[in-house]
Motif scaffolding. Structure first.
Motif, PDB file in Angstrom:
ATOM      1  N   ALA A 169       0.828  -1.211   0.000  1.00  0.00           N
ATOM      2  CA  ALA A 169       0.000   0.000   0.000  1.00  0.00           C
ATOM      3  C   ALA A 169       0.865   1.264   0.000  1.00  0.00           C
ATOM      4  CB  ALA A 169      -0.939  -0.008   1.207  1.00  0.00           C
ATOM      5  N   VAL A 170       1.937   1.261   0.791  1.00  0.00           N
ATOM      6  CA  VAL A 170       2.815   2.437   0.852  1.00  0.00           C
ATOM      7  C   VAL A 170       3.474   2.677  -0.503  1.00  0.00           C
ATOM      8  CG1 VAL A 170       4.939   3.342   1.870  1.00  0.00           C
ATOM      9  CG2 VAL A 170       3.213   2.274   3.330  1.00  0.00           C
ATOM     10  N   ALA A 171       3.989   1.608  -1.110  1.00  0.00           N
ATOM     11  CA  ALA A 171       4.635   1.758  -2.413  1.00  0.00           C
ATOM     12  C   ALA A 171       3.634   2.191  -3.479  1.00  0.00           C
ATOM     13  CB  ALA A 171       5.310   0.444  -2.816  1.00  0.00           C
ATOM     14  N   SER A 172       2.425   1.635  -3.446  1.00  0.00           N
ATOM     15  CA  SER A 172       1.407   1.993  -4.437  1.00  0.00           C
ATOM     16  C   SER A 172       0.917   3.420  -4.237  1.00  0.00           C
ATOM     17  CB  SER A 172       0.231   1.014  -4.361  1.00  0.00           C
ATOM     18  OG  SER A 172       0.628  -0.288  -4.730  1.00  0.00           O
ATOM     19  N   LEU A 173       0.860   3.862  -2.983  1.00  0.00           N
ATOM     20  CA  LEU A 173       0.469   5.244  -2.708  1.00  0.00           C
ATOM     21  C   LEU A 173       1.459   6.215  -3.358  1.00  0.00           C
ATOM     22  CD1 LEU A 173      -1.652   6.886  -1.100  1.00  0.00           C
ATOM     23  CD2 LEU A 173      -0.079   6.852   0.823  1.00  0.00           C
ATOM     24  N   LEU A 174       2.740   5.926  -3.224  1.00  0.00           N
ATOM     25  CA  LEU A 174       3.759   6.759  -3.866  1.00  0.00           C
ATOM     26  C   LEU A 174       3.682   6.629  -5.390  1.00  0.00           C
ATOM     27  CD1 LEU A 174       6.789   6.078  -1.487  1.00  0.00           C
ATOM     28  CD2 LEU A 174       5.458   8.187  -1.676  1.00  0.00           C
ATOM     29  N   ALA A 175       3.366   5.416  -5.867  1.00  0.00           N
ATOM     30  CA  ALA A 175       3.233   5.221  -7.310  1.00  0.00           C
ATOM     31  C   ALA A 175       2.121   6.097  -7.875  1.00  0.00           C
ATOM     32  CB  ALA A 175       2.962   3.747  -7.617  1.00  0.00           C
ATOM     33  N   GLY A 176       1.004   6.210  -7.147  1.00  0.00           N
ATOM     34  CA  GLY A 176      -0.080   7.065  -7.603  1.00  0.00           C
ATOM     35  C   GLY A 176       0.329   8.526  -7.671  1.00  0.00           C
ATOM     36  N   VAL A 177       1.132   8.955  -6.722  1.00  0.00           N
ATOM     37  CA  VAL A 177       1.591  10.354  -6.713  1.00  0.00           C
ATOM     38  C   VAL A 177       2.516  10.626  -7.896  1.00  0.00           C
ATOM     39  CG1 VAL A 177       2.949  12.051  -5.427  1.00  0.00           C
ATOM     40  CG2 VAL A 177       1.320  10.571  -4.222  1.00  0.00           C
ATOM     41  N   PHE A 178       3.325   9.636  -8.279  1.00  0.00           N
ATOM     42  CA  PHE A 178       4.301   9.828  -9.347  1.00  0.00           C
ATOM     43  C   PHE A 178       3.838   9.279 -10.694  1.00  0.00           C
ATOM     44  CE2 PHE A 178       6.941  10.417  -5.605  1.00  0.00           C
ATOM     45  CZ  PHE A 178       7.768  11.456  -5.996  1.00  0.00           C
ATOM     46  N   GLY A 179       2.553   8.887 -10.801  1.00  0.00           N
ATOM     47  CA  GLY A 179       1.999   8.517 -12.100  1.00  0.00           C
ATOM     48  C   GLY A 179       2.247   7.102 -12.547  1.00  0.00           C
ATOM     49  N   ALA A 180       2.615   6.202 -11.644  1.00  0.00           N
ATOM     50  CA  ALA A 180       2.880   4.816 -12.014  1.00  0.00           C
ATOM     51  C   ALA A 180       1.708   3.923 -11.620  1.00  0.00           C
ATOM     52  CB  ALA A 180       4.166   4.327 -11.343  1.00  0.00           C
ATOM     53  N   ALA A 181       1.720   2.713 -12.134  1.00  0.00           N
ATOM     54  CA  ALA A 181       0.705   1.724 -11.794  1.00  0.00           C
ATOM     55  C   ALA A 181       0.977   1.165 -10.405  1.00  0.00           C
ATOM     56  CB  ALA A 181       0.706   0.602 -12.827  1.00  0.00           C
ATOM     57  N   PRO A 182      -0.015   0.496  -9.786  1.00  0.00           N
ATOM     58  CA  PRO A 182       0.206  -0.095  -8.457  1.00  0.00           C
ATOM     59  C   PRO A 182       1.334  -1.115  -8.469  1.00  0.00           C
ATOM     60  CG  PRO A 182      -2.130  -0.050  -8.989  1.00  0.00           C
ATOM     61  CD  PRO A 182      -1.401   0.318 -10.237  1.00  0.00           C
ATOM     62  N   LEU A 183       2.010  -1.234  -7.349  1.00  0.00           N
ATOM     63  CA  LEU A 183       3.078  -2.212  -7.181  1.00  0.00           C
ATOM     64  C   LEU A 183       2.602  -3.318  -6.247  1.00  0.00           C
ATOM     65  CD1 LEU A 183       6.132   0.193  -6.753  1.00  0.00           C
ATOM     66  CD2 LEU A 183       5.287  -0.875  -8.835  1.00  0.00           C
ATOM     67  N   VAL A 184       3.089  -4.517  -6.481  1.00  0.00           N
ATOM     68  CA  VAL A 184       2.683  -5.659  -5.668  1.00  0.00           C
ATOM     69  C   VAL A 184       3.909  -6.474  -5.308  1.00  0.00           C
ATOM     70  CG1 VAL A 184       0.375  -5.815  -6.681  1.00  0.00           C
ATOM     71  CG2 VAL A 184       2.246  -7.099  -7.701  1.00  0.00           C
ATOM     72  N   THR A 185       3.822  -7.153  -4.189  1.00  0.00           N
ATOM     73  CA  THR A 185       4.887  -8.075  -3.810  1.00  0.00           C
ATOM     74  C   THR A 185       4.811  -9.301  -4.704  1.00  0.00           C
ATOM     75  OG1 THR A 185       4.913  -7.299  -1.543  1.00  0.00           O
ATOM     76  CG2 THR A 185       5.784  -9.495  -1.952  1.00  0.00           C
ATOM     77  N   SER A 186       5.945  -9.661  -5.284  1.00  0.00           N
ATOM     78  CA  SER A 186       5.978 -10.724  -6.282  1.00  0.00           C
ATOM     79  C   SER A 186       6.357 -12.056  -5.654  1.00  0.00           C
ATOM     80  CB  SER A 186       6.978 -10.370  -7.385  1.00  0.00           C
ATOM     81  OG  SER A 186       7.151 -11.458  -8.262  1.00  0.00           O
ATOM     82  N   SER A 187       5.797 -13.115  -6.223  1.00  0.00           N
ATOM     83  CA  SER A 187       6.151 -14.464  -5.764  1.00  0.00           C
ATOM     84  C   SER A 187       7.171 -15.126  -6.684  1.00  0.00           C
ATOM     85  CB  SER A 187       4.891 -15.335  -5.703  1.00  0.00           C
ATOM     86  OG  SER A 187       4.288 -15.430  -6.989  1.00  0.00           O
ATOM     87  N   GLU A 188       7.611 -14.405  -7.735  1.00  0.00           N
ATOM     88  CA  GLU A 188       8.526 -15.014  -8.697  1.00  0.00           C
ATOM     89  C   GLU A 188       9.827 -15.467  -8.047  1.00  0.00           C
ATOM     90  OE1 GLU A 188       9.065 -12.209 -11.791  1.00  0.00           O
ATOM     91  OE2 GLU A 188       7.003 -12.320 -12.515  1.00  0.00           O
ATOM     92  N   ASN A 189      10.329 -14.657  -7.087  1.00  0.00           N
ATOM     93  CA  ASN A 189      11.620 -15.006  -6.517  1.00  0.00           C
ATOM     94  C   ASN A 189      11.530 -16.188  -5.553  1.00  0.00           C
ATOM     95  OD1 ASN A 189      10.277 -13.088  -4.594  1.00  0.00           O
ATOM     96  ND2 ASN A 189      12.063 -13.634  -3.366  1.00  0.00           N
ATOM     97  N   ILE A 190      10.306 -16.592  -5.167  1.00  0.00           N
ATOM     98  CA  ILE A 190      10.178 -17.758  -4.288  1.00  0.00           C
ATOM     99  C   ILE A 190      10.698 -19.000  -4.999  1.00  0.00           C
ATOM    100  CG2 ILE A 190       8.563 -19.201  -2.992  1.00  0.00           C
ATOM    101  CD1 ILE A 190       6.794 -16.775  -2.640  1.00  0.00           C
TER     102      ILE A 190
END
Length: 425
Positions: free
Chosen positions: A254-275
């Motif tokens: 949520a914190v990263a996505s909140l900043l993404a909205g301020v700077f014009g980017a899409a939402p960010l999510v924690t990825s499971s790829e590195n698992i």
């Protein structure tokens, strides 16, 4: 970790018709926020992040929904929707245990499948130059060649190179465009590096109806975060504690996505790829992912490749996007496989929700004669399908179990056969 931010930033820039400097700024902020989010998840300061070896990347489904909102309501409204979705996620965390029950695998599977189907149509628009336009033969050939490059990279390569198949496919498609003349690679002459600029599309516009797709996604992400957190805990040998760790994972998202909205980017999510990488390599330290986050931050501050990316032909981007969004649709099918589809109630809920979600995709002008709020809800296939699935699933859960018993005919037919008579006697 670099492949997803780079390809997603360019997909977004091309869909929003951003200029070279805007594209450079978007790429910079995407890399910076992915690195900062990875540091939060790995180190977990102030209960933001689970202190697990997670990485943060742009979500494929989240990006698709961001572009859908931007295409229908404008980029400023899309940025406002990202901010609203992040705030909603923060608000529901105290009610985590109750909120996640609204989105069982049946609802999530239908939602993700509809996201993939809806965005394949958007990717086709990148190839043709706009929704509903006829495609130039050269653009179709270039998009098909890009898809072929992605598939070859995925089939022939292994490990981290295989995970970068989409980015390598874009590189291959761009090279083919330059060599064969099917397209042109013309980077702009602006400066190669650009620091992030806040509010690139103007003051964010907050429209709850327009934000519905991302609001629904923010709630469904809790269920996905639960599975990822349990799986990652098992991978590193730590006792899984979803009640403690999942809110921390979601809080960092949520914190990263909140900043993404301020700077014009899409939402960010924690990825499971590195698992999967952790399981294959045995490297399970969260300080390794923290180091990778630091590298991403450095890449975001020094982004000379953005000028080159801005020259990639749109048909190449569209071809790679077709693969990305089709994979999202397949993920929805995989989620539905976890559901007992021998249960007639589950089949009916899934079928009705898919019908509600596919109608506006297959017939875009279906609700044009209705008021704006109706178009905002029913005109989005993702929102219509997800809400239908949630409502019907909740409705049927209230019914007595006996009323949804399995069809008794197969058992009756078995008894008939055992008596020596054919089933249709």
């Amino acid at each position: 970790m670099v492949a997803a931010p780079v390809s997603t930033a360019f997909l977004t820039a091309d869909a929003l018709r951003l200029t070279g400097p805007q594209t450079a700024s978007l790429l910079s902020v995407t890399l910076l926020l992915c690195g900062a989010g990875t540091l939060l998840q790995s180190l977990g300061p102030w209960r933001i992040g689970a202190r697990l070896p997670f990485v943060m990347l742009p979500g494929g489904a989240a990006t698709a929904l961001f572009l859908q909102v931007a295409g229908e309501h404008g980029a400023a409204t899309a940025s406002g929707s990202v901010i609203l979705a992040a705030l909603l996620l923060l608000a529901v965390l105290p009610l985590y245990a109750r909120a996640v029950r609204l989105f069982p695998p049946l609802v999530m599977g239908v939602t993700v499948l509809l996201i993939g189907v809806s965005m394949v149509r958007v990717a086709a628009g990148l190839v043709t130059g706009g929704p509903g336009r006829p495609a130039a033969p050269s653009a179709l050939l270039l998009a098909a060649a890009t898809v072929g490059c992605v598939l070859l990279a995925y089939l022939l390569l292994r490990g981290v190179w295989r995970q970068s198949a989409v980015l390598l496919g874009m590189a291959g498609g761009t090279a083919l465009a330059a060599v064969t003349g099917l397209g042109s690679f013309t980077p702009p002459g602006e400066a190669a590096a650009a620091l992030p600029a806040p509010l690139p599309y103007g003051v964010p516009q907050f429209d709850l109806l327009a934000a519905l797709p991302l609001l629904v996604f923010s709630l469904t992400s809790l269920a996905e975060a639960t599975g990822q957190t349990v799986l990652n805990s098992e991978t590193v040998g730590r006792a899984a504690d979803p009640g403690r760790d999942v809110p921390r994972v979601a809080r960092a998202d949520a914190v990263a996505s909140l900043l993404a909205g301020v700077f014009g980017a899409a939402p960010l999510v924690t990825s499971s790829e590195n698992i999967g990488i952790s399981r294959l390599t045995g490297v399970r330290s969260r300080y390794v992912t923290a180091g990778a986050g630091v590298l991403l931050v450095l890449c975001g501050l020094l982004a000379p490749i953005s000028r080159l990316l801005a020259g990639i032909p749109p048909a190449v981007v569209g071809g790679s996007a077709l693969v990305v969004y089709a994979v999202i649709a397949v993920m929805g099918v995989q989620m539905l496989r976890r559901v007992d589809l021998d249960d007639r109630v589950n089949v009916m809920v899934a079928a009705t929700a898919l019908a509600a979600g596919l109608l506006p995709v297959l017939s875009p002008g279906l609700y044009d004669a209705f008021p704006g709020w109706v178009r905002g809800v029913l005109g989005s296939g993702v929102v219509a399908g997800a809400l239908t699935a949630v409502l019907l699933h909740g409705l049927f859960r209230l019914r007595p179990r006996a009323r949804t018993a399995p069809d008794p005919r197969p058992a009756a037919e078995a008894r008939t056969v055992s008596a020596g008579r054919p089933p249709d006697a």
